[in-house]
Design a protein around this motif. Structure first.
Motif, mmCIF file in Angstrom:
data_model
loop_
_atom_site.group_PDB
_atom_site.id
_atom_site.type_symbol
_atom_site.label_atom_id
_atom_site.label_comp_id
_atom_site.label_asym_id
_atom_site.label_seq_id
_atom_site.Cartn_x
_atom_site.Cartn_y
_atom_site.Cartn_z
ATOM 1 N N ARG A 26 4.411 -4.201 -4.528
ATOM 2 C CA ARG A 26 5.618 -5.322 -4.191
ATOM 3 C C ARG A 26 5.435 -5.772 -3.376
ATOM 4 O O ARG A 26 5.018 -7.208 -3.060
ATOM 5 N N HIS A 27 4.621 -5.740 -1.911
ATOM 6 C CA HIS A 27 4.543 -5.651 -0.282
ATOM 7 C C HIS A 27 3.057 -5.676 -0.053
ATOM 8 O O HIS A 27 2.629 -6.544 0.664
ATOM 9 N N ILE A 28 2.434 -4.965 -0.495
ATOM 10 C CA ILE A 28 1.380 -4.061 0.181
ATOM 11 C C ILE A 28 -0.004 -5.527 0.671
ATOM 12 O O ILE A 28 -0.557 -5.409 1.633
ATOM 13 N N ALA A 29 -0.359 -6.618 -0.137
ATOM 14 C CA ALA A 29 -1.184 -7.171 -0.660
ATOM 15 C C ALA A 29 -0.940 -8.065 -0.245
ATOM 16 O O ALA A 29 -1.061 -9.012 1.126
ATOM 17 N N GLU A 30 0.660 -9.141 0.723
ATOM 18 C CA GLU A 30 1.885 -9.549 1.296
ATOM 19 C C GLU A 30 1.266 -9.472 2.728
ATOM 20 O O GLU A 30 0.675 -10.292 3.014
ATOM 21 N N CYS A 31 1.077 -8.008 3.025
ATOM 22 C CA CYS A 31 1.459 -7.802 3.773
ATOM 23 C C CYS A 31 -0.644 -7.604 4.281
ATOM 24 O O CYS A 31 -0.607 -7.620 5.804
ATOM 25 N N LEU A 32 -1.082 -6.615 3.602
ATOM 26 C CA LEU A 32 -3.053 -7.322 4.175
ATOM 27 C C LEU A 32 -2.705 -7.909 4.500
ATOM 28 O O LEU A 32 -4.053 -8.941 5.171
ATOM 29 N N ASP A 33 -2.963 -9.361 3.526
ATOM 30 C CA ASP A 33 -3.213 -10.812 3.630
ATOM 31 C C ASP A 33 -2.577 -11.482 4.839
ATOM 32 O O ASP A 33 -3.829 -12.049 5.376
ATOM 33 N N SER A 34 -1.944 -10.615 5.262
ATOM 34 C CA SER A 34 -1.070 -11.539 7.044
ATOM 35 C C SER A 34 -2.077 -10.735 8.476
ATOM 36 O O SER A 34 -2.237 -11.776 9.028
ATOM 37 N N VAL A 35 -2.467 -9.631 7.423
ATOM 38 C CA VAL A 35 -3.087 -8.604 8.738
ATOM 39 C C VAL A 35 -3.823 -9.967 8.802
ATOM 40 O O VAL A 35 -4.829 -9.911 9.537
ATOM 41 N N LEU A 36 -4.975 -9.601 7.991
ATOM 42 C CA LEU A 36 -6.119 -10.292 7.112
ATOM 43 C C LEU A 36 -6.468 -12.186 7.603
ATOM 44 O O LEU A 36 -6.892 -12.153 8.420
ATOM 45 N N ALA A 37 -5.381 -12.709 8.054
ATOM 46 C CA ALA A 37 -5.459 -14.114 7.982
ATOM 47 C C ALA A 37 -5.144 -14.311 9.454
ATOM 48 O O ALA A 37 -4.880 -15.327 9.760
ATOM 49 N N GLN A 38 -5.306 -13.355 10.306
ATOM 50 C CA GLN A 38 -5.350 -13.046 12.247
ATOM 51 C C GLN A 38 -5.622 -13.815 12.469
ATOM 52 O O GLN A 38 -7.171 -13.759 11.999
ATOM 53 N N ASP A 39 -6.047 -14.837 13.680
ATOM 54 C CA ASP A 39 -7.285 -15.402 14.632
ATOM 55 C C ASP A 39 -8.036 -14.447 15.372
ATOM 56 O O ASP A 39 -7.724 -14.647 16.159
ATOM 57 N N TYR A 40 -9.101 -13.668 14.561
ATOM 58 C CA TYR A 40 -9.328 -13.026 15.015
ATOM 59 C C TYR A 40 -10.522 -11.674 14.671
ATOM 60 O O TYR A 40 -10.500 -11.583 13.665
ATOM 61 N N PRO A 41 -11.521 -11.578 15.451
ATOM 62 C CA PRO A 41 -13.074 -11.773 15.777
ATOM 63 C C PRO A 41 -13.052 -10.407 13.993
ATOM 64 O O PRO A 41 -12.738 -9.077 14.745
ATOM 65 N N ALA A 42 -13.039 -10.725 12.445
ATOM 66 C CA ALA A 42 -12.516 -9.401 11.118
ATOM 67 C C ALA A 42 -13.936 -8.946 12.267
ATOM 68 O O ALA A 42 -13.366 -7.019 12.000
ATOM 69 N N ASP A 43 -14.918 -7.984 12.603
ATOM 70 C CA ASP A 43 -15.788 -7.332 13.184
ATOM 71 C C ASP A 43 -15.569 -6.612 14.083
ATOM 72 O O ASP A 43 -15.686 -5.974 14.801
ATOM 73 N N ARG A 44 -14.402 -6.946 15.149
ATOM 74 C CA ARG A 44 -13.238 -6.701 15.650
ATOM 75 C C ARG A 44 -12.572 -5.542 16.065
ATOM 76 O O ARG A 44 -11.509 -5.031 16.620
ATOM 77 N N TYR A 45 -11.955 -5.503 14.214
ATOM 78 C CA TYR A 45 -10.402 -4.592 14.191
ATOM 79 C C TYR A 45 -10.946 -3.964 12.706
ATOM 80 O O TYR A 45 -11.523 -4.179 11.668
ATOM 81 N N GLU A 46 -10.174 -2.984 12.253
ATOM 82 C CA GLU A 46 -10.640 -2.154 11.962
ATOM 83 C C GLU A 46 -8.513 -1.902 10.630
ATOM 84 O O GLU A 46 -7.874 -2.033 11.537
ATOM 85 N N VAL A 47 -8.404 -2.100 9.363
ATOM 86 C CA VAL A 47 -7.289 -1.993 8.452
ATOM 87 C C VAL A 47 -6.985 -0.368 8.121
ATOM 88 O O VAL A 47 -7.995 -0.165 7.461
ATOM 89 N N ILE A 48 -6.674 0.527 8.661
ATOM 90 C CA ILE A 48 -6.436 1.498 8.562
ATOM 91 C C ILE A 48 -5.465 1.484 7.063
ATOM 92 O O ILE A 48 -3.984 2.225 8.000
ATOM 93 N N VAL A 49 -4.788 1.782 5.879
ATOM 94 C CA VAL A 49 -3.711 2.437 5.312
ATOM 95 C C VAL A 49 -3.965 3.528 4.451
ATOM 96 O O VAL A 49 -4.657 4.531 4.086
ATOM 97 N N ALA A 50 -2.945 4.753 5.239
ATOM 98 C CA ALA A 50 -2.635 6.045 4.678
ATOM 99 C C ALA A 50 -1.461 5.756 3.637
ATOM 100 O O ALA A 50 -0.411 4.938 3.773
ATOM 101 N N ASP A 51 -1.925 6.581 2.480
ATOM 102 C CA ASP A 51 -1.257 5.883 1.364
ATOM 103 C C ASP A 51 -0.635 8.064 1.378
ATOM 104 O O ASP A 51 -1.170 8.798 1.120
ATOM 105 N N GLY A 52 0.786 7.679 1.115
ATOM 106 C CA GLY A 52 1.267 9.008 0.902
ATOM 107 C C GLY A 52 0.859 9.439 -0.246
ATOM 108 O O GLY A 52 2.551 10.679 -0.874
ATOM 109 N N GLY A 53 0.510 9.462 -1.225
ATOM 110 C CA GLY A 53 0.497 9.681 -2.627
ATOM 111 C C GLY A 53 1.856 8.697 -3.412
ATOM 112 O O GLY A 53 2.294 9.105 -4.083
ATOM 113 N N SER A 54 1.162 7.936 -3.939
ATOM 114 C CA SER A 54 1.733 6.748 -4.509
ATOM 115 C C SER A 54 1.448 6.618 -5.620
ATOM 116 O O SER A 54 0.536 7.571 -6.002
ATOM 117 N N ASN A 55 2.875 6.750 -6.552
ATOM 118 C CA ASN A 55 2.123 7.014 -7.901
ATOM 119 C C ASN A 55 2.710 4.893 -8.904
ATOM 120 O O ASN A 55 3.140 5.302 -10.063
#
Length: 111
Positions: A26-55
């Motif tokens: 319900r929330h991960i798309a908005e979360c990722l959108d907000s991280v990716l929308a930051q004013d920071y060069p995309a080649d200078r950061y990574e986003v690592i999502v660690a999933d605990g077995g979502s069903n």
């Protein structure tokens, strides 16, 4: 373990954003959108999502983001708990700086 020097940060340090998740469809798309929308060069950061077995659709949503954004990755969190997910993501990270985010939260501009 080495100690990071101030000079290692440079003008634009490489940042790893770590996000432990479990059933955040319900929330991960908005979360990722907000991280990716930051004013920071995309080649200078990574986003690592660690999933605990979502069903729910969490993994599929993150995988779709990863196909559109090469700096987004999905890893497994076999420990399932949030702390284990943080540790797993941090161990997989490459950044000189670690930023933590929750899968159900959004960052404001210029975070």
């Amino acid at each position: 373990m080495s100690v990071m020097q101030t000079s290692d940060l440079g003008a634009t340090p490489f940042i790893s954003v770590v996000i432990p998740v479990y059933n955040e469809e319900r929330h991960i798309a908005e979360c990722l959108d907000s991280v990716l929308a930051q004013d920071y060069p995309a080649d200078r950061y990574e986003v690592i999502v660690a999933d605990g077995g979502s069903n729910d659709r969490t993994r599929a949503i993150v995988e779709k983001f990863a196909t559109q954004h090469p700096n987004v990755g999905l890893i497994d969190n076999p420990g399932r708990m949030q702390a284990a997910g943080l540790n797993t993501a941090i161990l997989a990270s490459r950044g000189a700086v670690i930023a933590r985010q929750d899968g159900h939260a959004q960052w404001g501009p210029n975070h």
